[in-house]
Every structure is written in structure tokens, then in C-alpha cells.
Design an enzyme around this catalytic site. Structure first.
Site, mmCIF file in Angstrom:
data_model
loop_
_atom_site.group_PDB
_atom_site.id
_atom_site.type_symbol
_atom_site.label_atom_id
_atom_site.label_comp_id
_atom_site.label_asym_id
_atom_site.label_seq_id
_atom_site.Cartn_x
_atom_site.Cartn_y
_atom_site.Cartn_z
ATOM 1 N N ASP A 338 6.094 6.096 -0.728
ATOM 2 C CA ASP A 338 5.655 5.887 -2.105
ATOM 3 C C ASP A 338 4.970 7.167 -2.551
ATOM 4 O O ASP A 338 5.445 8.254 -2.230
ATOM 5 C CB ASP A 338 4.732 4.672 -2.197
ATOM 6 C CG ASP A 338 4.758 4.015 -3.580
ATOM 7 O OD1 ASP A 338 4.333 4.677 -4.545
ATOM 8 O OD2 ASP A 338 5.203 2.862 -3.703
ATOM 9 N N HIS A 372 7.513 9.509 -3.666
ATOM 10 C CA HIS A 372 7.460 9.528 -5.125
ATOM 11 C C HIS A 372 6.821 10.790 -5.678
ATOM 12 O O HIS A 372 6.960 11.080 -6.862
ATOM 13 C CB HIS A 372 6.694 8.303 -5.634
ATOM 14 C CG HIS A 372 7.440 7.019 -5.428
ATOM 15 N ND1 HIS A 372 6.988 5.812 -5.915
ATOM 16 C CD2 HIS A 372 8.592 6.748 -4.792
ATOM 17 C CE1 HIS A 372 7.831 4.852 -5.583
ATOM 18 N NE2 HIS A 372 8.816 5.402 -4.896
#
Length: 532
Positions: A338, A372
Site C-alpha cells: 500500500d 502506492h
């Protein structure tokens, strides 16, 4: 005569890093950095290191306890001639005791076949002020949640393997007496996840506790986690098991996140709450059940020389300061599931009410190599201010550097300065997810954002500035943005700059590497000045 513009700035000991045998020095580039070749570093007039221009830090080891030292950093010009120097002095701490958890009287199982939670926790309780609890090289220690205390070092030279069983991350009547924070009937601790305070499973390593009547109270201090080994969690399997235990949406609605039951109940790999003077260095951190390292209401954090890996983990953030201040991270690599770094400050309406910003965050000389990218928000209802990102690589990520908020959040992101970085993309915009909670009375705002001497490597909308329009005044809450000397290296048909609902945007020498101008897609609600 030495030109003051060629001297390194703000040479200092990195906060919380001074030990009996080691210390880390940090500095900032000189003002005149165009012809900078690097730095020579001397310790007591003995040459110890050559550092590259972006390596504005050095860790000194094998020092002598209780000894005076003088460090000089000499600036080198393009011809590698000395053109200026700065110095600092310090005295190392007195040596303290070391407790090997595999030796008497603890005898932790060094094969990792049986759990050693109780033995490790006893060593932590027994450790005297300034002492070190050691997992030695070659040892594999299996453990559930551990509670650290003030004024100790937890050194992992072997492997600390987190249990895969949720039951090992709750407080029992036996262990709860050693914890001063709030524990509910299920043995969960008061924590904060995705912006709200709620009861969660404990993490593998825990420091401090949440004092809801005074969130600025320091409940633990002077905690150092270091070593040459690995701290490995129970991973996504543990996270899913924790979620399963609280998957009844009607009974546990507070744990639903993005439609996934139980997601907010998970512990982290390392969790620091209301802790001051945290030093995290050297270790490999991998396989968390959710987020990897989470700082809540903390003050003074230094992280460096760390590798963080969380691929394959749902919502596996890397390093998350949350309503914390004076946070420093450098010389670290990320490969996450993430956000590599996510800066947070709570979610409306609770985050607005608590109103504790994350502020004074310095990030330099590190690499985010997957996941991310870096995020500020979207939980930013308490505000985020004074963030510096310098000499960093953010590549092969989905979003690059993303400043994000939901219209209902309130709060702010201001004074974010990015220098000498390589990024996939740069965005400041609204997001629609994670939007539960009563709306704040005001729109979020973004203000005073700069990108200087940077390279953007992505395609599509490489720069996106999309703010919020006040329904009454029709003015944007995204203001004062300046991009200077920014080069885009991927001139595809879709590569562009997109601006809407933003004011006072200045683009100075923003071009493709070929020298060609970058297509500018600008709505009627954007006000931009372009200087070629």
C-alpha cells in the site's frame, strides 16, 4: 575566505540516536549546491567517510562510551576541493547492561519452535535503565505481542518471528496488570486506525498507551529498536484471522473499512503511542498483519537504515506518522502492499475535535520502490504541516506523491516542499473512498506546496491539482502551488498537467527532457501562471 553558501547547514546529532557506542549525524546541503561533489567527514581529525551529495547523514559506530568526540563535515566542490566546513561535538553515553534472551535466566527458545513471549517480556521488565534486550545473531525467537518500556534498547540481530495466532495479541488478566492503558473485555487495547480511536489487537512490538484525557501526555520515552536482523510479523494470514474474529458487521460496525468487515481491528508490526524519542534503525521489517510501523500522538522519531517489505499484505502501509511531530526518516527502502509512507492526523469528526496535526516531518535520501507511493492523507482532519521531501526516489508506484482529502474531512495540508526528487507523479486532489463519518463544517484546504529541481517519470496526468470549491465564495481551497525546474521524462501522447479548482499556481520551467513544453489541461476554475 570560505563562502558561507558552501558550508553544510544545520549539522546536528539526529534526535534520539546518541548511544554509548554509536551516533548518527545529519546535515542539510549547502545553499550553493550546483557544483557540489560531496563531503569528507572527519572524527577527531581522522578521515572516516566520503559521502555523496544526497547522503547528508552518517552513522558512526564502534565509539568508546563516555568519551568526547568532534565531527567535521567538509564540503567538496566539483573539483573535489574543500570549500567549507562545519563541526559538532558530543560525548557518548555511559555503557549499560545487555540481556541476552537466549541465556540465563530467560532461556528463550532459539529455534523458534515454541513461543517465548513470556520470557522476552520478562527480560524487558528486568532490563535496567539504558540497558539492551538482545536477540542474538542466529537465534529465531517466536513471540506474541510485547510491551516495551522507557529507556531501553531492543536489539534484534537474529529473527523475531511474530505468532500467527490472534490470541497471542490480546491482553489477559495476567498481562493486563503490566499495562497502564485502556483494555476492553476482549483484551484489545485503545488505539487509532484509519483516523478513529477504537479498540484493536496489540501489535508485535508496542510502546506507550493512549491516554484519552490527555493525548499529549508522554506515556513512554527513549525507546530504541535496532539490530542487523529481521522483525517478521504473521502477515496477511494473521490479519485475516484478526478480521474474521470481528467480521459480524452488526456487532462490530466500527471495524468495517472500504466494505471489508473487521479490517480496522488488526494490530500492526510496530506500534508506538504517545511515545517520545524513538530511534528505529538497522532492522528489516516485513510481513505485518496490516500497517508496518505506526506512530500515534508521538514526539521525536528518527528512522534510518531500515528495509520495509509488506507486499501481499492487505492495506500494508510502511511508515505512518499519525498526529505526531518532529519525525525524521532517511536511508530507508520500501516495497509495500500500500502506501510506503502515509502521513495522517485523524478523521472527521473525531480528528477535527482532537485537532492534533502531524507536523515537522523530514524525509530524505530514501527509495520507495513499489506499492502506492507516498501519501499525505486522506485522514488529515487534524491537519498536516511542514513536510520536507528531498533526494528521494519514488518509482514503480501507483500514485507517486499524493496529497489527498475527502470534501467532508476538513483539516488541511500546508507547507509541503519537495526538492531534488524523482517521482512517478505529483497530485493534490480529492478522493472518494474511506469517506464514512459525519462531515466537517469546513472544506479541507491545501496551501503552500512546492516542487523544486525534480524529475517526474510517469505518463498520463503526471501533475494533477484538483481542489475544492467553496460553495459560497466559489473560491478554491487549493492555493499557492509552485513548480520550479521540473522535468518530465516520459513524453507520451497522454502525458500532461491537469489543473482544476486551484488558485495561484505557478509553473516555472516545467518541461519535457527534450525541452518541449508540457500540455496543460486547465479548467475555468484554475488560475495558473506559466513561465517558460
Amino acid at each position: 575566505m570560505t563562502d558561507s553558501k558552501q558550508i553544510v547547514r544545520n549539522l546536528q546529532l539526529a534526535p534520539a540516536t546518541l548511544q554509548s557506542r554509536a551516533v548518527t549525524c545529519i546535515w542539510e546541503k549547502p545553499q550553493a549546491k550546483a557544483n557540489l561533489a560531496g563531503y569528507h567527514v572527519y572524527c577527531n581529525d581522522e578521515f572516516v567517510a566520503l559521502r555523496k551529495p544526497a547522503q547528508t547523514h552518517l552513522t558512526l559506530t564502534e565509539l568508546t562510551p563516555d568519551t568526547f568526540y568532534r565531527i567535521r563535515v567538509v564540503t567538496l566542490d566539483a573539483q573535489k576541493q574543500a570549500v567549507g566546513e562545519s563541526e559538532i561535538t558530543f560525548t557518548t553515553l555511559t555503557a549499560a547492561s545487555l540481556l541476552d534472551v537466549t541465556a540465563a535466566p530467560y532461556f528463550a527458545d532459539a529455534t523458534g519452535k515454541t513461543s517465548s513471549t513470556t520470557r522476552l517480556q520478562q527480560a524487558i521488565f528486568d532490563c535496567p535503565k539504558g540497558g539492551t534486550v538482545l536477540i542474538p545473531s542466529g537465534a529465531k525467537i517466536l513471540s506474541g505481542a510485547l510491551q516495551l518500556k522507557s529507556n531501553i534498547t531492543f536489539q534484534v540481530d537474529g529473527l523475531l518471528q511474530g505468532s500467527s495466532q490472534p490470541k497471542d495479541y490480546v491482553y489477559t488478566t495476567v498481562t493486563a496488570k503490566n499495562y497502564a492503558g485502556q483494555v476492553n473485555e476482549e483484551g484489545l487495547i485503545l488505539n487509532r486506525y484509519e483516523g478513529w480511536e477504537l479498540y484493536c489487537y496489540r501489535s508485535l512490538l508496542n510502546s506507550g498507551y493512549l491516554e484519552a484525557t490527555n493525548r499529549q501526555k508522554i506515556t513512554c520515552e527513549n525507546v530504541r529498536i535496532c539490530g542487523t536482523g529481521t522483525i517478521r510479523g504473521g502477515g496477511d494470514a494473521l490479519g485475516k484471522a484478526m478480521r474474521q474474529d470481528f467480521s459480524d458487521i452488526e456487532k462490530y460496525p466500527q471495524y468495517v473499512s472500504d466494505g471489508r468487515p473487521g479490517r480496522r481491528v488488526r494490530g500492526r508490526l510496530l506500534n508506538f503511542i504517545q511515545t517520545k524519542n524513538i530511534h528505529l534503525t538497522g532492522v528489516h521489517l516485513e510481513n505485518p498483519p496490516g500497517w508496518t510501523v505506526h506512530f500515534i500522538y508521538c514526539d521525536t522519531v528518527t528512522t534510518h537504515g531500515v528495509a520495509i517489505r509488506s507486499r501481499g499484505v492487505d492495506n500494508g502501509d510502511g511508515w505512518d506518522p499519525d498526529s505526531s511531530r518532529n519525525c525524521l526518516i532517511f536511508d530507508t527502502t520500501f516495497d509495500t502492499g500500500d502506501d510506503c509512507i502515509a502521513i495522517k492526523s485523524g478523521k472527521n469528526p473525531e480528528g477535527n475535535r482532537i485537532n492534533l496535526p502531524t507536523e515537522n516531518v523530514r524525509i530524505f535520501d530514501l527509495a520507495m520502490l513499489g506499492g502506492h507511493g507516498m501519501a499525505i492523507g486522506s485522514e488529515e482532519s487534524g491537519g498536516v504541516r511542514n513536510v520536507i521531501l528531498q533526494d528521494c526516489r519514488v518509482e514503480n508506484t501507483l500514485f507517486g506523491l499524493e496529497l489527498k482529502a475527502h470534501p467532508d474531512r476538513g483539516g488541511f495540508i500546508e507547507n509541503v516542499h519537495v526538492l531534488d526528487c524523482q517521482l512517478d507523479r505529483f497530485m493534490a486532489h480529492s478522493v472518494e473512498y474511506n469517506s464514512d463519518g459525519a462531515a466537517a463544517p469546513t472544506l479541507p484546504y491545501f496551501k503552500n506546496l512546492t516542487l523544486t529541481d525534480c524529475t517526474l517519470t510517469g505518463a498520463g496526468q503526471v501533475v494533477e491539482l484538483a481542489g475544492f470549491l467553496d460553495p459560497q465564495t466559489k473560491k478554491s481551497t487549493l492555493t499557492a502551488v509552485r513548480l520550479t525546474n521540473v522535468t518530465l521524462t516520459n513524453p507520451t501522447e497522454t502525458t500532461s498537467i491537469y489543473l482544476t479548482a486551484c488558485e495561484n499556481v505557478q509553473l516555472h520551467h516545467v518541461r519535457f527532457a527534450t525541452g518541449q513544453p508540457v500540455p496543460l489541461r486547465q479548467s475555468s476554475t484554475a488560475q495558473a501562471i506559466v513561465v517558460e
